[in-house]
Design an enzyme around this catalytic site. Sequence first.
Site, PDB file in Angstrom:
ATOM      1  N   ARG A 275       0.850  -1.187   0.000  1.00  0.00           N
ATOM      2  CA  ARG A 275       0.000   0.000   0.000  1.00  0.00           C
ATOM      3  C   ARG A 275       0.885   1.236   0.000  1.00  0.00           C
ATOM      4  NH1 ARG A 275      -2.242   2.939   4.938  1.00  0.00           N
ATOM      5  NH2 ARG A 275      -3.755   4.393   4.078  1.00  0.00           N
TER       6      ARG A 275
ATOM      7  N   HIS B 245      -2.812  10.922   1.117  1.00  0.00           N
ATOM      8  CA  HIS B 245      -2.234  10.699   2.446  1.00  0.00           C
ATOM      9  C   HIS B 245      -1.613  12.006   2.915  1.00  0.00           C
ATOM     10  CE1 HIS B 245      -0.655   7.346   5.228  1.00  0.00           C
ATOM     11  NE2 HIS B 245      -0.445   8.501   5.831  1.00  0.00           N
TER      12      HIS B 245
ATOM     13  N   GLU C 264      -7.089   8.300   6.774  1.00  0.00           N
ATOM     14  CA  GLU C 264      -7.341   8.944   8.067  1.00  0.00           C
ATOM     15  C   GLU C 264      -7.828  10.397   7.947  1.00  0.00           C
ATOM     16  OE1 GLU C 264      -3.971   8.484  10.660  1.00  0.00           O
ATOM     17  OE2 GLU C 264      -3.984   6.310  10.513  1.00  0.00           O
TER      18      GLU C 264
ATOM     19  N   ASN D  59      -6.804   1.534  10.414  1.00  0.00           N
ATOM     20  CA  ASN D  59      -5.500   1.811  10.997  1.00  0.00           C
ATOM     21  C   ASN D  59      -5.649   1.829  12.515  1.00  0.00           C
ATOM     22  OD1 ASN D  59      -4.755   2.173   8.358  1.00  0.00           O
ATOM     23  ND2 ASN D  59      -4.313   4.358   8.537  1.00  0.00           N
TER      24      ASN D  59
ATOM     25  N   TYR E 265      -3.482   1.632  16.365  1.00  0.00           N
ATOM     26  CA  TYR E 265      -2.239   1.640  17.131  1.00  0.00           C
ATOM     27  C   TYR E 265      -2.466   1.512  18.634  1.00  0.00           C
ATOM     28  CZ  TYR E 265      -0.094   3.161  12.778  1.00  0.00           C
ATOM     29  OH  TYR E 265       0.329   3.217  11.471  1.00  0.00           O
TER      30      TYR E 265
ATOM     31  N   GLU F  22      -2.938  -0.297   8.463  1.00  0.00           N
ATOM     32  CA  GLU F  22      -1.769   0.145   9.219  1.00  0.00           C
ATOM     33  C   GLU F  22      -1.850  -0.431  10.622  1.00  0.00           C
ATOM     34  OE1 GLU F  22      -0.866   4.308   9.523  1.00  0.00           O
ATOM     35  OE2 GLU F  22      -1.368   4.698   7.421  1.00  0.00           O
TER      36      GLU F  22
END
Length: 459
Positions: free
Chosen positions: A77, A121, A166, A294, A296, A361
């Site tokens: 990606r 992005h 995002e 994504n 985290y 991600e």
Amino acid sequence: MSELRFPENFVWGAATAAYQIEGAARDDGRGESIWDTFSRTPGKVFAGHTGDVACDHYHRYADDVALMAELGLAAYRFSVAWPRIRPDGTGPVNPRGLDFYDRLTDALLDRGIDPIITLYHWDLPQALQDRGGWTSRETAEHFADYALAVYSRLGDRVRTWTTLNEPWCSAYLGYGNGVHAPGEQDAGAAFRAVHHLLLGHGLAARALRAAGAQTVGITLNPADVAPADPDSAADAAAVRLVDGLQNRIFLDPLTGAGYPADVLEHVARMVEPTFVRDGDEKIIAAPLDLLGINYYSPTYVAGRPDGGGSSAYPGTEGAVEFLPATGPVSDMGWQIEPAGLTRLLVRIGTDYPGLPLMITENGGAFPDDAASLAPEGSGRIADNDRIAYLDGHLRAAHEAISRGVDLRGYLVWSLLDNFEWAEGYRKRFGIVHVDYLNQRRTPKSSARWYQEVISRNGL
């Protein structure tokens, strides 16, 4: 731990972003982006770092693709830099910019690696920002035109297209609290940006599908929002508010439910949402073939009248306290909690059924530069903290699959150490170490570990 296998045809890959790795900021007719402007503004990025050179991927892409093939990646990606394609955001297409992505796409396909394109992005052409950026409706319209320009060159070979990465960050961090480009601090501007980003997605998705695109999606960074006290009504209200600003304001209109009433009511306290026009929500709800996730770290909140809130969540001041991380954290200070990924995937699978998901991600920043760690005998960098992070999150993803979530793949963030936005080059997310002085790439232990995960399709 038990042996785990992922579904047949599960997609294993890695992800990057144009401004973070490409460099070549002035090569081949590339125009200025908001991140060029922001990073060159004193005090905005750690130590004045910029993406002017980054990982020099623009010139070293062939070697990087060879490294991807060595690791066994099935998918890669990457994002296309809008300023390379239309330097002023709207004018004639720059063929030299498209030539680079043409070469990259062919190199990937020659190695059996499926290209997954992200069209935006965060590197908006500065010329469009000078006319209002994402606070302006015309930016959404220009985005659809740009998307078609890229598709016209690469659509015969690229199957998977994602519009935005995002939009929460683009809107709230770029226009709300200003820690990202373009650095504005205006709650009303943040909400206008949310809407025009979503509108741009819808317009681009429609245009791509009409042109023949096979798979069209978007990538979000939804949060697993949890209360400090599960029995507290005040904490439940705080969860509802934060979930509305991070998750439902994007997921609901994208999936055809329109903007949630409680979120619009909250927005109206800061700006009248007259920028939402009749028919916009129908455009935003263009059918999705894939939702990129994504993840985290989880978000814990408490409802408190003296809560400091967060400027990244406009209107939470005096209502919400964002709790500090507890337990193990990454080098970003983010709480490491793989179970949050399971909860998030199950929640999205339950609340938005029928939507195929991909982890686009997931990864950890750790202080593993070559100077601070003794290399193993093979010359690798022993990043055991990153291996533990990835192992835990892959197990969490597998648990979500076992609970019925339609999860199609996992893309590690990131292939390479790179320019980490406002943190510059001091935070390293890569499974491959980059020496920024000579651009030497050294696979870390995590890269070899991931190579083994891919080869066995499991843990």
